[in-house]
Design a protein around this motif. Structure first.
Motif, mmCIF file in Angstrom:
data_model
loop_
_atom_site.group_PDB
_atom_site.id
_atom_site.type_symbol
_atom_site.label_atom_id
_atom_site.label_comp_id
_atom_site.label_asym_id
_atom_site.label_seq_id
_atom_site.Cartn_x
_atom_site.Cartn_y
_atom_site.Cartn_z
ATOM 1 N N LEU A 69 0.829 -1.203 0.000
ATOM 2 C CA LEU A 69 0.000 0.000 0.000
ATOM 3 C C LEU A 69 0.867 1.258 0.000
ATOM 4 C CD1 LEU A 69 -2.730 1.358 0.018
ATOM 5 C CD2 LEU A 69 -2.805 1.033 2.502
ATOM 6 N N ILE A 70 1.921 1.263 0.777
ATOM 7 C CA ILE A 70 2.829 2.419 0.814
ATOM 8 C C ILE A 70 3.420 2.670 -0.565
ATOM 9 C CG2 ILE A 70 5.060 3.226 1.698
ATOM 10 C CD1 ILE A 70 4.282 1.750 4.352
ATOM 11 N N MET A 71 3.877 1.609 -1.227
ATOM 12 C CA MET A 71 4.463 1.752 -2.564
ATOM 13 C C MET A 71 3.458 2.366 -3.538
ATOM 14 S SD MET A 71 6.761 -1.786 -2.733
ATOM 15 C CE MET A 71 5.810 -2.371 -4.057
ATOM 16 N N ALA A 72 2.201 1.954 -3.461
ATOM 17 C CA ALA A 72 1.182 2.479 -4.367
ATOM 18 C C ALA A 72 0.806 3.922 -4.046
ATOM 19 C CB ALA A 72 -0.063 1.597 -4.313
ATOM 20 N N VAL A 73 0.733 4.244 -2.777
ATOM 21 C CA VAL A 73 0.284 5.570 -2.372
ATOM 22 C C VAL A 73 1.317 6.653 -2.679
ATOM 23 C CG1 VAL A 73 -0.313 6.990 -0.365
ATOM 24 C CG2 VAL A 73 -1.336 4.745 -0.630
ATOM 25 N N ILE A 74 2.590 6.376 -2.408
ATOM 26 C CA ILE A 74 3.599 7.426 -2.623
ATOM 27 C C ILE A 74 4.534 7.111 -3.782
ATOM 28 C CG2 ILE A 74 3.475 8.259 -0.252
ATOM 29 C CD1 ILE A 74 6.199 6.872 0.248
ATOM 30 N N ALA A 75 4.251 6.077 -4.543
ATOM 31 C CA ALA A 75 5.055 5.709 -5.718
ATOM 32 C C ALA A 75 6.533 5.582 -5.372
ATOM 33 C CB ALA A 75 4.853 6.715 -6.851
ATOM 34 N N CYS A 76 6.803 4.689 -4.432
ATOM 35 C CA CYS A 76 8.190 4.457 -4.030
ATOM 36 C C CYS A 76 8.563 2.998 -4.277
ATOM 37 C CB CYS A 76 8.398 4.821 -2.560
ATOM 38 S SG CYS A 76 7.622 3.705 -1.373
ATOM 39 N N SER A 77 9.829 2.692 -4.117
ATOM 40 C CA SER A 77 10.314 1.328 -4.302
ATOM 41 C C SER A 77 9.997 0.485 -3.062
ATOM 42 C CB SER A 77 11.823 1.336 -4.521
ATOM 43 O OG SER A 77 12.481 1.722 -3.321
ATOM 44 N N TYR A 78 10.166 -0.831 -3.224
ATOM 45 C CA TYR A 78 9.965 -1.737 -2.094
ATOM 46 C C TYR A 78 10.949 -1.419 -0.972
ATOM 47 C CZ TYR A 78 9.614 -5.853 0.813
ATOM 48 O OH TYR A 78 9.448 -6.687 1.892
ATOM 49 N N ILE A 84 10.381 2.743 5.487
ATOM 50 C CA ILE A 84 9.296 3.459 6.159
ATOM 51 C C ILE A 84 8.623 2.564 7.187
ATOM 52 C CG2 ILE A 84 7.002 4.466 5.816
ATOM 53 C CD1 ILE A 84 8.102 5.456 3.053
ATOM 54 N N VAL A 85 8.334 1.344 6.825
ATOM 55 C CA VAL A 85 7.691 0.408 7.752
ATOM 56 C C VAL A 85 8.610 0.128 8.932
ATOM 57 C CG1 VAL A 85 6.877 -1.959 8.045
ATOM 58 C CG2 VAL A 85 6.209 -0.655 6.038
ATOM 59 N N GLY A 86 9.892 -0.062 8.664
ATOM 60 C CA GLY A 86 10.847 -0.336 9.730
ATOM 61 C C GLY A 86 10.950 0.783 10.731
ATOM 62 N N VAL A 87 10.865 2.007 10.262
ATOM 63 C CA VAL A 87 10.951 3.170 11.140
ATOM 64 C C VAL A 87 9.742 3.232 12.056
ATOM 65 C CG1 VAL A 87 10.857 5.696 11.175
ATOM 66 C CG2 VAL A 87 12.400 4.542 9.611
ATOM 67 N N ASP A 88 8.548 2.995 11.507
ATOM 68 C CA ASP A 88 7.329 3.142 12.289
ATOM 69 C C ASP A 88 6.903 1.891 13.035
ATOM 70 O OD1 ASP A 88 7.133 5.732 11.568
ATOM 71 O OD2 ASP A 88 5.514 5.478 10.148
ATOM 72 N N ALA A 89 7.164 0.732 12.455
ATOM 73 C CA ALA A 89 6.564 -0.473 13.016
ATOM 74 C C ALA A 89 7.582 -1.467 13.572
ATOM 75 C CB ALA A 89 5.731 -1.165 11.954
ATOM 76 N N GLY A 90 8.829 -1.268 13.325
ATOM 77 C CA GLY A 90 9.827 -2.193 13.825
ATOM 78 C C GLY A 90 10.120 -3.303 12.843
ATOM 79 N N PRO A 91 11.212 -4.014 13.041
ATOM 80 C CA PRO A 91 11.645 -5.034 12.094
ATOM 81 C C PRO A 91 10.773 -6.281 12.083
ATOM 82 C CG PRO A 91 13.044 -4.999 14.022
ATOM 83 C CD PRO A 91 12.109 -3.835 14.152
ATOM 84 N N TRP A 92 9.869 -6.426 13.042
ATOM 85 C CA TRP A 92 9.034 -7.618 13.101
ATOM 86 C C TRP A 92 7.950 -7.609 12.031
ATOM 87 C CZ3 TRP A 92 4.159 -5.984 13.700
ATOM 88 C CH2 TRP A 92 3.976 -4.731 14.274
ATOM 89 N N VAL A 93 7.652 -6.474 11.421
ATOM 90 C CA VAL A 93 6.645 -6.422 10.379
ATOM 91 C C VAL A 93 7.266 -6.926 9.094
ATOM 92 C CG1 VAL A 93 5.155 -4.937 9.004
ATOM 93 C CG2 VAL A 93 5.433 -4.487 11.435
ATOM 94 N N SER A 94 6.629 -7.875 8.442
ATOM 95 C CA SER A 94 7.180 -8.387 7.186
ATOM 96 C C SER A 94 6.149 -8.373 6.094
ATOM 97 C CB SER A 94 7.712 -9.796 7.381
ATOM 98 O OG SER A 94 6.687 -10.657 7.786
#
Length: 94
Positions: A69-78, A84-94
């Motif tokens: 969803l992040i990639m689609a919303v802001i047109a960024c790479s994986y 971005i996910v790592g900063v907000d949610a921690g490394p446990w999110v995959s």
């Protein structure tokens, strides 16, 4: 703990709604980034508890992983989305 989509949407100036017609409690809604101009409203909901998201218009526009969803919303790479996910949610999110 799930990715904080509400904070992400605010940081990236992405319009979202938290109340109104067809807005379920505990969810926020944005314009579907895949439907774009075909979506005249806010048809993609994000559950703030589970992090699951989905478009009411097209079932293939659904998922649980925040990266897609992040990639689609802001047109960024994986890798950018992963950062971005790592900063907000921690490394446990995959």
């Amino acid at each position: 703990m799930t990715f904080d989509f509400q904070r992400f949407f605010k940081q990236h100036s992405i319009e979202y709604v938290t109340s109104g017609p067809n807005v379920a409690r505990g969810n926020i809604y944005i314009q579907c980034p895949w439907c774009r101009h075909e979506d005249p409203s806010h048809h993609l909901g994000v559950n703030l508890t589970t992090g699951a998201w989905g478009c009411w218009r097209r079932s293939e526009h659904r998922g649980r992983r925040p990266h897609r969803l992040i990639m689609a919303v802001i047109a960024c790479s994986y890798s950018e989305a992963q950062s971005i996910v790592g900063v907000d949610a921690g490394p446990w999110v995959s």
